[in-house]
Design a protein around this motif. Structure first.
Motif, PDB file in Angstrom:
ATOM      1  N   ASP A   1       4.488  -7.966  -8.181  1.00  0.00           N
ATOM      2  CA  ASP A   1       4.101  -7.084  -7.079  1.00  0.00           C
ATOM      3  C   ASP A   1       2.790  -6.359  -7.390  1.00  0.00           C
ATOM      4  O   ASP A   1       1.916  -6.234  -6.516  1.00  0.00           O
ATOM      5  N   ARG A   2       2.657  -5.885  -8.626  1.00  0.00           N
ATOM      6  CA  ARG A   2       1.426  -5.177  -8.994  1.00  0.00           C
ATOM      7  C   ARG A   2       0.224  -6.123  -8.935  1.00  0.00           C
ATOM      8  O   ARG A   2      -0.840  -5.764  -8.408  1.00  0.00           O
ATOM      9  N   LEU A   3       0.398  -7.311  -9.485  1.00  0.00           N
ATOM     10  CA  LEU A   3      -0.693  -8.279  -9.467  1.00  0.00           C
ATOM     11  C   LEU A   3      -1.026  -8.689  -8.042  1.00  0.00           C
ATOM     12  O   LEU A   3      -2.200  -8.820  -7.672  1.00  0.00           O
ATOM     13  N   ALA A   4      -0.001  -8.883  -7.215  1.00  0.00           N
ATOM     14  CA  ALA A   4      -0.222  -9.279  -5.825  1.00  0.00           C
ATOM     15  C   ALA A   4      -1.011  -8.219  -5.075  1.00  0.00           C
ATOM     16  O   ALA A   4      -1.924  -8.541  -4.299  1.00  0.00           O
ATOM     17  N   GLY A   5      -0.671  -6.957  -5.288  1.00  0.00           N
ATOM     18  CA  GLY A   5      -1.388  -5.886  -4.606  1.00  0.00           C
ATOM     19  C   GLY A   5      -2.857  -5.852  -4.970  1.00  0.00           C
ATOM     20  O   GLY A   5      -3.732  -5.724  -4.098  1.00  0.00           O
ATOM     21  N   LEU A   6      -3.141  -5.985  -6.252  1.00  0.00           N
ATOM     22  CA  LEU A   6      -4.536  -5.978  -6.704  1.00  0.00           C
ATOM     23  C   LEU A   6      -5.268  -7.230  -6.222  1.00  0.00           C
ATOM     24  O   LEU A   6      -6.423  -7.161  -5.776  1.00  0.00           O
TER      25      LEU A   6
END
Length: 370
Positions: free
Chosen positions: A16-21
């Protein structure tokens, strides 16, 4: 080198963190033709590269099902990032076929080494004392812009031209900036060039082991998977995730507009295609994690991957139609997903004829008939 401490349970949050960035940088990455440094740093810290690395080196020893869910999530935000995530994780699994000394070389100082792979044996290697000398050019090596290592496949004339993989660290190979495809622009799928480089024996393994799923150096189940079971799925999953991203983008375009019945029908059909494609790649992951490697299920995995890619491409084409001209805005996300999915699903690994997916599954089907 960044050392992550992520377990398999933490992968969803990391995804999720990587997807957001990645979503924030997707448009700029598409224009620049490369992932941003911020995304590459986050990718390394996310734990995807170590997902299939042995625990003794700090790896996760994760499942294929967990990886599939993570790749789907990232690809729905940025197809190029999801593609790199999938292939980097797969490359670490391939590299597990190296001798033990090779494992230490790659992961002795941390399990997050980023490894790119050239699967096609377009180079040649000659036997020398304690190793090989490698030369050649390998096209379409995704993630090579930021990879720490590259795995390259080459034929060895002294060994009846049987192909082997060779692991080379950055600095021992050149990169020609040759990737100019209309989609997946930020994957950095450039050409690798090697000119008579010595590769020690502990940084090489026979491709036959990777194909058969027989690992001479690791007994971990995830390191002993036939390529037929998993190979095409690696390339299908990012396309399916990107199709989900395209659906979200199309709905944003349609919101507030008058929707005709024809548009409703096309939209619903697209959602069904995407759901079907997701089910197929998840089914493949279950076969692999359950180690159900019967010939009919191996053949079905090939069929599933090819058909999932086909459904993803058809769904996104329909979404572009229903969104109309607004969906093709250069500043919008939908046209980028459309280009990315079209490019991803053109990959040779998803071709029914090249992978023999049609031949293998139809043969298995007929042989099971009573």
């Amino acid at each position: 080198m960044t050392v992550a401490t992520l377990s398999a349970r933490e992968l969803p949050a990391a995804a999720d963190r990587l997807a957001g960035l990645a979503a924030e940088h997707a448009a700029a990455a598409d224009t620049a033709g490369r992932l941003s440094p911020e995304v590459v740093t986050a990718l390394r810290a996310s734990g995807f590269a170590r997902h299939f690395v042995a625990a003794r080196w700090g790896g996760t020893e994760g499942t294929v099902a967990d990886l599939v869910q993570g790749v789907l999530r990232v690809s729905a935000s940025c197809a190029a990032t999801g593609w790199c995530v999938a292939l980097l994780a797969a490359s670490s699994r391939y590299a597990a076929h190296l001798p033990e000394q090779g494992h230490e070389k790659l992961w002795g100082s941390g399990a997050d080494a980023l490894i790119a792979t050239g699967l096609v044996p377009t180079g040649t290697a000659g036997r020398t004392e304690n190793g090989y000398r490698l030369s050649g050019r390998w096209h379409y090596v995704s993630g090579i812009d930021f990879a720490d290592w590259v795995l390259l496949c080459a034929n060895v004339p002294e060994e009846d031209a049987r192909p082997r993989f060779f692991a080379l660290p950055r600095g021992t190979f050149g990169v020609v900036q040759s990737w100019d495809c209309v989609g997946m622009r930020a994957t950095g799928s450039h050409t690798v060039v090697v000119d008579d480089v010595f590769v020690p024996a502990h940084l090489s393994f026979a491709r036959s082991e990777m194909e058969s799923g027989t690992n001479s150096w690791s007994r971990l189940p995830v390191h002993n998977i036939p390529f037929q079971a998993i190979g095409a799925t690696t390339f299908a999953v990012p396309a399916v995730g990107a199709a989900e991203g395209a659906l979200a983008a199309a709905v944003r375009v349609l919101k507030g507009k008058r929707i005709t019945e024809a548009v409703q029908i096309d939209l619903v059909r697209a959602t069904a295609r995407i759901d079907s494609a997701r089910h197929l790649v998840e089914q493949n992951a279950s076969v692999i994690d359950d180690r159900a490697f019967q010939p009919n299920l191996l053949a079905r995995n090939q069929r599933n991957a090819s058909f999932a890619g086909e459904q993803a491409a058809e769904a996104v084409a329909a979404l572009v139609r229903v969104a109309g001209t607004a969906g093709l805005s250069d500043s919008g996300d939908l046209q980028r997903f459309w280009r990315d999915v079209t490019t991803a699903t053109s990959h040779v690994a998803l071709r029914y004829d090249i992978t023999r997916a049609a031949a293998n599954y139809s043969t298995a089907l007929i042989e099971q008939a009573i």
